[in-house]
Design a protein around this motif. Structure first.
Motif, mmCIF file in Angstrom:
data_model
loop_
_atom_site.group_PDB
_atom_site.id
_atom_site.type_symbol
_atom_site.label_atom_id
_atom_site.label_comp_id
_atom_site.label_asym_id
_atom_site.label_seq_id
_atom_site.Cartn_x
_atom_site.Cartn_y
_atom_site.Cartn_z
ATOM 1 N N PHE A 36 53.288 40.325 33.376
ATOM 2 C CA PHE A 36 52.300 40.659 34.393
ATOM 3 C C PHE A 36 52.881 40.306 35.763
ATOM 4 O O PHE A 36 53.683 39.378 35.885
ATOM 5 N N ASP A 37 52.489 41.056 36.802
ATOM 6 C CA ASP A 37 53.080 40.814 38.116
ATOM 7 C C ASP A 37 52.065 40.731 39.255
ATOM 8 O O ASP A 37 52.443 40.690 40.426
ATOM 9 N N ALA A 38 50.776 40.697 38.924
ATOM 10 C CA ALA A 38 49.763 40.582 39.972
ATOM 11 C C ALA A 38 48.442 40.154 39.343
ATOM 12 O O ALA A 38 48.255 40.255 38.133
ATOM 13 N N TYR A 39 47.539 39.650 40.195
ATOM 14 C CA TYR A 39 46.191 39.377 39.701
ATOM 15 C C TYR A 39 45.178 39.752 40.767
ATOM 16 O O TYR A 39 45.504 39.899 41.950
ATOM 17 N N GLN A 40 43.945 39.943 40.338
ATOM 18 C CA GLN A 40 42.858 40.312 41.234
ATOM 19 C C GLN A 40 41.572 39.710 40.680
ATOM 20 O O GLN A 40 41.441 39.504 39.475
ATOM 21 N N ILE A 96 38.478 32.339 26.120
ATOM 22 C CA ILE A 96 38.229 32.100 24.702
ATOM 23 C C ILE A 96 38.868 30.815 24.214
ATOM 24 O O ILE A 96 38.553 30.340 23.114
ATOM 25 N N TRP A 97 39.796 30.235 24.994
ATOM 26 C CA TRP A 97 40.407 28.973 24.600
ATOM 27 C C TRP A 97 39.672 27.779 25.205
ATOM 28 O O TRP A 97 39.391 26.812 24.529
ATOM 29 N N SER A 98 39.377 27.837 26.499
ATOM 30 C CA SER A 98 38.782 26.683 27.182
ATOM 31 C C SER A 98 37.264 26.735 27.214
ATOM 32 O O SER A 98 36.613 25.710 27.422
ATOM 33 N N GLY A 99 36.699 27.926 27.042
ATOM 34 C CA GLY A 99 35.246 28.062 27.126
ATOM 35 C C GLY A 99 34.739 28.125 28.561
ATOM 36 O O GLY A 99 33.538 28.178 28.789
ATOM 37 N N LYS A 100 35.655 28.133 29.555
ATOM 38 C CA LYS A 100 35.265 28.187 30.961
ATOM 39 C C LYS A 100 35.301 29.625 31.475
ATOM 40 O O LYS A 100 36.004 30.463 30.937
ATOM 41 N N GLY A 101 34.535 29.859 32.538
ATOM 42 C CA GLY A 101 34.537 31.178 33.149
ATOM 43 C C GLY A 101 35.784 31.399 33.988
ATOM 44 O O GLY A 101 36.317 30.470 34.582
ATOM 45 N N ASP A 102 36.253 32.628 34.041
ATOM 46 C CA ASP A 102 37.448 32.957 34.824
ATOM 47 C C ASP A 102 37.276 34.368 35.373
ATOM 48 O O ASP A 102 37.050 35.305 34.618
ATOM 49 N N LYS A 103 37.418 34.511 36.696
ATOM 50 C CA LYS A 103 37.229 35.807 37.347
ATOM 51 C C LYS A 103 38.530 36.584 37.526
ATOM 52 O O LYS A 103 38.526 37.703 38.008
ATOM 53 N N ARG A 104 39.669 35.966 37.172
ATOM 54 C CA ARG A 104 40.947 36.636 37.416
ATOM 55 C C ARG A 104 41.267 37.676 36.348
ATOM 56 O O ARG A 104 40.979 37.494 35.169
ATOM 57 N N TRP A 105 41.901 38.757 36.793
ATOM 58 C CA TRP A 105 42.424 39.794 35.906
ATOM 59 C C TRP A 105 43.899 39.976 36.232
ATOM 60 O O TRP A 105 44.299 39.894 37.398
ATOM 61 N N TYR A 106 44.718 40.228 35.209
ATOM 62 C CA TYR A 106 46.155 40.377 35.385
ATOM 63 C C TYR A 106 46.557 41.845 35.286
ATOM 64 O O TYR A 106 46.030 42.583 34.449
ATOM 65 N N GLN A 151 49.223 50.427 35.708
ATOM 66 C CA GLN A 151 47.993 50.199 36.455
ATOM 67 C C GLN A 151 46.928 49.585 35.557
ATOM 68 O O GLN A 151 45.747 49.579 35.888
ATOM 69 N N GLY A 152 47.355 49.067 34.405
ATOM 70 C CA GLY A 152 46.425 48.470 33.463
ATOM 71 C C GLY A 152 46.105 47.026 33.808
ATOM 72 O O GLY A 152 46.956 46.274 34.285
ATOM 73 N N TRP A 153 44.861 46.629 33.546
ATOM 74 C CA TRP A 153 44.378 45.287 33.852
ATOM 75 C C TRP A 153 43.805 44.619 32.604
ATOM 76 O O TRP A 153 43.186 45.271 31.776
ATOM 77 N N VAL A 154 44.034 43.300 32.499
ATOM 78 C CA VAL A 154 43.533 42.511 31.374
ATOM 79 C C VAL A 154 42.895 41.244 31.930
ATOM 80 O O VAL A 154 43.443 40.609 32.840
ATOM 81 N N ALA A 155 41.754 40.848 31.399
ATOM 82 C CA ALA A 155 41.067 39.647 31.872
ATOM 83 C C ALA A 155 41.861 38.391 31.533
ATOM 84 O O ALA A 155 42.401 38.250 30.440
ATOM 85 N N SER A 156 41.927 37.473 32.498
ATOM 86 C CA SER A 156 42.647 36.216 32.287
ATOM 87 C C SER A 156 42.092 35.439 31.101
ATOM 88 O O SER A 156 42.831 34.752 30.404
ATOM 89 N N VAL A 165 41.350 36.258 28.233
ATOM 90 C CA VAL A 165 41.851 36.625 26.912
ATOM 91 C C VAL A 165 43.372 36.734 26.901
ATOM 92 O O VAL A 165 43.961 37.332 26.007
ATOM 93 N N VAL A 166 44.013 36.155 27.940
ATOM 94 C CA VAL A 166 45.470 36.104 28.001
ATOM 95 C C VAL A 166 45.878 34.674 28.303
ATOM 96 O O VAL A 166 45.343 34.061 29.237
ATOM 97 N N PHE A 167 46.805 34.125 27.532
ATOM 98 C CA PHE A 167 47.284 32.786 27.805
ATOM 99 C C PHE A 167 48.511 32.853 28.703
ATOM 100 O O PHE A 167 49.465 33.565 28.414
ATOM 101 N N GLY A 168 48.488 32.078 29.814
ATOM 102 C CA GLY A 168 49.590 32.051 30.776
ATOM 103 C C GLY A 168 49.056 32.472 32.121
ATOM 104 O O GLY A 168 48.848 33.657 32.361
ATOM 105 N N ASN A 169 48.785 31.519 33.020
ATOM 106 C CA ASN A 169 48.110 31.841 34.275
ATOM 107 C C ASN A 169 48.981 31.645 35.504
ATOM 108 O O ASN A 169 49.662 30.632 35.618
ATOM 109 N N PRO A 170 48.948 32.585 36.466
ATOM 110 C CA PRO A 170 49.670 32.368 37.719
ATOM 111 C C PRO A 170 48.829 31.515 38.666
ATOM 112 O O PRO A 170 47.620 31.460 38.540
ATOM 113 N N SER A 171 49.474 30.838 39.592
ATOM 114 C CA SER A 171 48.730 30.085 40.605
ATOM 115 C C SER A 171 48.340 31.011 41.741
ATOM 116 O O SER A 171 49.092 31.911 42.089
#
Length: 305
Positions: free
Chosen positions: A92-96, A104-114, A120-125, A127-133
């Motif tokens: 992945f090379d960008a987030y929005q 699904i791992w931490s049970g916390k809400g996350d608004k980021r998409w990768y 031009q495909g996007w996936v919700a953070s 359900v993906v392990f590995g987060n950019p800062s």
């Protein structure tokens, strides 16, 4: 025919309630980002004040165990344009910021998409392990959540919680002995200086353990349930000990996310747990003192750079 303003307002309220109910029912059609066996729960809608796409250093993310739908935008209602296989690793090379979902791992809400690199495909953070800062930093006036602490500044690198997810998948685990922990209990004499040269982690007995790195199996020992995996890239040997059973064999190539074995009680233990150790050389033997080893968390991050 309406005969009074009271009747008009009553009908108006009824129509508003019906419309709201219909909208909720229709929105539920697009809530599932995973396969039908693992539905996601939306938490909130996107923050309208931050719709910018933030490029980041390309990093590797791993899809959820049930697989992930790729969407045309950062929204649960965006069209599905592809799928990632269960545990599939992609770049992945960008987030929005977009619709918030529950991680699904931490049970916390996350608004980021990768954003998938080269797509031009996007996936919700969530359900993906590995987060950019975030870079630039979050807008202080924008009502978005701070990113969960499962990544670090070096895109895709993990902290202790992230390492536990790599090893245990979706099963919750507990760090029972940190690296270097002063432990002089019944087994303390095994380790030089009574310090623990590894990480001890506990989860339910017979929990599946996964490899957090690529490598080749160079040792299997049944008496203490140990698998040794050598990562040539970082020149580090990783040991998984006290396993009840193995899913790999000697000289087998292993990829990140592959099954290693099941947590157990083989060897000198006081309870079911995983002893995870890293030695900065190619070796067939675990260390007996701190100077033989490095922090396994650092080792995993070196191997995954």
């Amino acid at each position: 025919m309406l005969t009074s303003s009271k009747q008009f307002h009553a009908v108006s309220k009824l129509m508003t309630a019906v419309a709201a109910t219909s909208a909720i029912a229709m929105s539920s059609v697009g809530l599932n980002l995973l396969s039908m066996t693992t539905p996601l729960t939306p938490v909130a809608q996107a923050a309208s004040c931050d719709t910018k796409v933030y490029p980041v250093k390309p990093f590797t993310g791993k899809a959820a165990p049930a697989g992930v739908n790729v969407r045309s935008g950062p929204s649960l209602n965006a069209s599905i344009i592809g799928k990632l296989r269960p545990n599939e690793s992609r770049t992945f090379d960008a987030y929005q910021y977009g619709d918030e979902v529950t991680d699904i791992w931490s049970g916390k809400g996350d608004k980021r998409w990768y954003k998938l690199q080269g797509s031009q495909g996007w996936v919700a953070s969530g359900v993906v392990f590995g987060n950019p800062s975030p870079n630039p930093p979050l807008q202080p006036t924008c009502p978005v959540n701070n990113p969960p602490n499962t990544g670090s500044n070096n895109g895709g690198q993990v902290d202790m919680g992230g390492l536990q997810k790599l090893l245990y998948g979706t099963v919750r685990s507990t760090l029972t002995s940190p690296y270097g922990y002063q432990r002089c209990d019944i087994w303390g004499g095994i380790y030089g200086e009574c310090r623990h040269p590894a990480l001890d982690l506990a989860g339910p007995h017979d929990t599946q353990i996964y490899s957090p790195i690529d490598g080749v199996v160079i040792r299997t020992t049944s008496d203490n349930g140990t698998v040794g995996v050598y990562n040539q890239k970082a020149n580090i040997t990783f040991f998984f000990s006290h396993l009840n059973s193995f899913d790999v064999s000697l000289n087998q190539q292993v990829t990140k996310g592959q099954k290693i074995g099941k947590q157990g009680t083989r060897g000198h233990v006081t309870g079911s747990h995983l002893h995870f150790e890293a030695r900065p050389i190619k070796t067939y033997y675990m260390g007996l003192k701190m100077s033989d080893t490095i922090n396994p968390l650092d080792g995993v991050n070196r191997a995954n750079r």
